[in-house]
Design a protein around this motif. Structure first.
Motif, PDB file in Angstrom:
ATOM      1  N   TRP A 103      26.440   3.862 -90.485  1.00  0.00           N
ATOM      2  CA  TRP A 103      27.230   4.968 -89.952  1.00  0.00           C
ATOM      3  C   TRP A 103      26.590   6.299 -90.353  1.00  0.00           C
ATOM      4  O   TRP A 103      26.079   6.447 -91.469  1.00  0.00           O
ATOM      5  CB  TRP A 103      28.649   4.945 -90.488  1.00  0.00           C
ATOM      6  CG  TRP A 103      29.491   3.791 -90.040  1.00  0.00           C
ATOM      7  CD1 TRP A 103      29.196   2.878 -89.078  1.00  0.00           C
ATOM      8  CD2 TRP A 103      30.773   3.428 -90.562  1.00  0.00           C
ATOM      9  NE1 TRP A 103      30.201   1.964 -88.943  1.00  0.00           N
ATOM     10  CE2 TRP A 103      31.195   2.275 -89.849  1.00  0.00           C
ATOM     11  CE3 TRP A 103      31.601   3.953 -91.546  1.00  0.00           C
ATOM     12  CZ2 TRP A 103      32.412   1.655 -90.099  1.00  0.00           C
ATOM     13  CZ3 TRP A 103      32.813   3.340 -91.789  1.00  0.00           C
ATOM     14  CH2 TRP A 103      33.212   2.209 -91.075  1.00  0.00           C
ATOM     15  N   ASP A 104      26.670   7.258 -89.468  1.00  0.00           N
ATOM     16  CA  ASP A 104      26.377   8.666 -89.753  1.00  0.00           C
ATOM     17  C   ASP A 104      25.126   8.850 -90.623  1.00  0.00           C
ATOM     18  O   ASP A 104      24.039   8.470 -90.206  1.00  0.00           O
ATOM     19  CB  ASP A 104      27.612   9.311 -90.409  1.00  0.00           C
ATOM     20  CG  ASP A 104      28.825   9.256 -89.491  1.00  0.00           C
ATOM     21  OD1 ASP A 104      28.617   9.225 -88.253  1.00  0.00           O
ATOM     22  OD2 ASP A 104      29.966   9.234 -89.983  1.00  0.00           O
ATOM     23  N   LEU A 107      24.656  14.430 -84.736  1.00  0.00           N
ATOM     24  CA  LEU A 107      25.689  14.598 -85.750  1.00  0.00           C
ATOM     25  C   LEU A 107      26.308  15.990 -85.711  1.00  0.00           C
ATOM     26  O   LEU A 107      27.492  16.162 -86.023  1.00  0.00           O
ATOM     27  CB  LEU A 107      25.114  14.323 -87.142  1.00  0.00           C
ATOM     28  CG  LEU A 107      24.725  12.873 -87.439  1.00  0.00           C
ATOM     29  CD1 LEU A 107      24.113  12.752 -88.827  1.00  0.00           C
ATOM     30  CD2 LEU A 107      25.937  11.954 -87.319  1.00  0.00           C
ATOM     31  N   ARG A 132      33.671  14.828 -86.681  1.00  0.00           N
ATOM     32  CA  ARG A 132      33.721  13.833 -87.751  1.00  0.00           C
ATOM     33  C   ARG A 132      35.138  13.345 -88.040  1.00  0.00           C
ATOM     34  O   ARG A 132      35.327  12.303 -88.681  1.00  0.00           O
ATOM     35  CB  ARG A 132      33.119  14.416 -89.025  1.00  0.00           C
ATOM     36  CG  ARG A 132      31.660  14.834 -88.909  1.00  0.00           C
ATOM     37  CD  ARG A 132      30.752  13.629 -88.651  1.00  0.00           C
ATOM     38  NE  ARG A 132      29.355  13.984 -88.755  1.00  0.00           N
ATOM     39  CZ  ARG A 132      28.648  13.911 -89.874  1.00  0.00           C
ATOM     40  NH1 ARG A 132      29.204  13.491 -90.980  1.00  0.00           N
ATOM     41  NH2 ARG A 132      27.376  14.257 -89.885  1.00  0.00           N
ATOM     42  N   HIS A 144      35.499  10.739 -84.668  1.00  0.00           N
ATOM     43  CA  HIS A 144      34.433   9.864 -84.190  1.00  0.00           C
ATOM     44  C   HIS A 144      33.352   9.700 -85.257  1.00  0.00           C
ATOM     45  O   HIS A 144      33.260  10.485 -86.203  1.00  0.00           O
ATOM     46  CB  HIS A 144      33.806  10.412 -82.902  1.00  0.00           C
ATOM     47  CG  HIS A 144      34.733  10.403 -81.727  1.00  0.00           C
ATOM     48  ND1 HIS A 144      35.765  11.322 -81.590  1.00  0.00           N
ATOM     49  CD2 HIS A 144      34.790   9.593 -80.639  1.00  0.00           C
ATOM     50  CE1 HIS A 144      36.419  11.079 -80.470  1.00  0.00           C
ATOM     51  NE2 HIS A 144      35.846  10.029 -79.869  1.00  0.00           N
ATOM     52  N   ARG A 145      32.519   8.704 -85.072  1.00  0.00           N
ATOM     53  CA  ARG A 145      31.386   8.473 -85.959  1.00  0.00           C
ATOM     54  C   ARG A 145      30.203   7.937 -85.151  1.00  0.00           C
ATOM     55  O   ARG A 145      30.380   7.340 -84.082  1.00  0.00           O
ATOM     56  CB  ARG A 145      31.742   7.490 -87.072  1.00  0.00           C
ATOM     57  CG  ARG A 145      32.076   6.088 -86.621  1.00  0.00           C
ATOM     58  CD  ARG A 145      32.137   5.123 -87.817  1.00  0.00           C
ATOM     59  NE  ARG A 145      33.037   5.571 -88.862  1.00  0.00           N
ATOM     60  CZ  ARG A 145      34.261   5.101 -89.038  1.00  0.00           C
ATOM     61  NH1 ARG A 145      34.744   4.186 -88.220  1.00  0.00           N
ATOM     62  NH2 ARG A 145      35.024   5.548 -90.019  1.00  0.00           N
ATOM     63  N   VAL A 192      27.200   5.319 -84.830  1.00  0.00           N
ATOM     64  CA  VAL A 192      26.957   3.952 -85.277  1.00  0.00           C
ATOM     65  C   VAL A 192      25.593   3.491 -84.772  1.00  0.00           C
ATOM     66  O   VAL A 192      25.284   3.648 -83.581  1.00  0.00           O
ATOM     67  CB  VAL A 192      28.056   2.987 -84.769  1.00  0.00           C
ATOM     68  CG1 VAL A 192      27.759   1.561 -85.203  1.00  0.00           C
ATOM     69  CG2 VAL A 192      29.419   3.428 -85.284  1.00  0.00           C
ATOM     70  N   VAL A 241      28.237   6.802 -80.175  1.00  0.00           N
ATOM     71  CA  VAL A 241      29.387   7.426 -80.814  1.00  0.00           C
ATOM     72  C   VAL A 241      30.625   6.598 -80.484  1.00  0.00           C
ATOM     73  O   VAL A 241      30.865   6.260 -79.320  1.00  0.00           O
ATOM     74  CB  VAL A 241      29.566   8.880 -80.338  1.00  0.00           C
ATOM     75  CG1 VAL A 241      30.877   9.461 -80.863  1.00  0.00           C
ATOM     76  CG2 VAL A 241      28.388   9.730 -80.791  1.00  0.00           C
ATOM     77  N   LYS A 294      36.993   6.434 -84.062  1.00  0.00           N
ATOM     78  CA  LYS A 294      37.455   5.780 -85.291  1.00  0.00           C
ATOM     79  C   LYS A 294      38.739   4.990 -85.043  1.00  0.00           C
ATOM     80  O   LYS A 294      38.909   3.885 -85.563  1.00  0.00           O
ATOM     81  CB  LYS A 294      37.686   6.826 -86.381  1.00  0.00           C
ATOM     82  CG  LYS A 294      36.418   7.470 -86.904  1.00  0.00           C
ATOM     83  CD  LYS A 294      36.721   8.430 -88.042  1.00  0.00           C
ATOM     84  CE  LYS A 294      35.448   9.048 -88.595  1.00  0.00           C
ATOM     85  NZ  LYS A 294      35.718   9.969 -89.717  1.00  0.00           N
TER      86      LYS A 294
END
Length: 255
Positions: free
Chosen positions: A68-69, A98, A103, A106-107, A109, A127, A130
């Motif tokens: 992630w991120d 990013l 944030r 969403h994240r 991946v 993206v 979450k």
């Protein structure tokens, strides 16, 4: 004159021998004439303990299949369009993706696994929401839990004791329970025996009990007779039944 000379001699001797001794003595000895107290002894200090600290319960780190991120280390990445689901032709920088990401909701991946040693490797990323990802994970966990519960039912054994001379209505209630267990996919072991001081069932009555048991099995979809009658008719005997296999659907109302 002799008296004055003797006094002067005594004072001279006093100054030479007595005064130096008194000046070197501790003040307390000079004043009170008592022994000086012993010097203070150093206090015993507890040695430093090298024992390990008490174990602290910590939560096990989460194991994930994707990064992630900031866990994504590649500078460039192929971005999957969240609306079309298609991969873009030109790679983007992780920094740009990013920076445009919310944030809170969403994240980012990484979908493709890393390729250590490949300097030209560009991972495919997308993206995800979450909330949607959490709901998907919960559904997956629920499915695994249900599958495990289903497996436990299949492997569990229910034992039911019946008397050969059982009343017809009582037998019907007992067989309803058997049908319910079979409908859940359970294995059922029926133990048939005669009471020591009760009425002995006739041959036709014993055959009727076995017949109704087999009819109950036939009325439950997917159920079967796993082990036929083992023992003596009218005496001690067992019948083992197996419920429906997982995925065959629930028991029909016909039973």
């Amino acid at each position: 004159m002799a008296t004055i000379h003797a006094s002067s001699s005594l004072q001279a001797l006093y100054r030479v021998f007595v005064l130096p001794t008194l000046s070197k003595s501790p003040p307390l000895l000079r004043r009170a004439g008592r022994q000086a107290p012993p010097p203070p002894q150093p206090q015993h200090q507890r040695p430093f303990s090298a024992s390990a600290p008490h174990a602290v319960k910590t939560r096990a780190p989460e194991e994930r299949a994707h990064k992630w991120d900031e866990e994504i280390r590649a500078r460039l990445l192929y971005f999957v369009d969240p609306e079309t689901g298609k991969r873009e032709e030109e790679p983007r920088t992780r920094y740009d993706v990013l920076n445009t990401l919310n944030r809170q909701t969403h994240r980012l991946v990484q979908l493709s696994p890393d390729q250590p040693g490949n300097r030209d490797f560009i991972p495919v990323c997308k993206v995800v929401s979450k909330k949607e990802q959490y709901e998907t994970e919960q559904r997956a966990k629920k499915a695994v839990k249900e599958k495990k519960a289903e497996s436990n039912k299949v492997n569990s054994v229910k034992t039911l004791e019946l008397n050969w001379a059982i009343d017809g209505n009582d037998l019907g209630h007992r067989l309803e329970r058997v049908a319910g267990f079979l409908g859940e996919g359970r294995r059922v072991e029926i133990v048939l025996a005669a009471k020591k001081q009760g009425r002995k069932a006739t041959g036709p009555e014993c055959e009727g009990v076995v017949k109704r048991i087999l009819e109950t099995v036939g009325a439950v979809p997917g159920a079967r007779e796993l082990k036929p009658l083992d023992g003596k008719m009218g005496g001690f005997a067992t019948i083992v039944l197996q419920g429906r296999a997982p995925g065959q659907g629930k028991q029909s109302d016909a039973s």
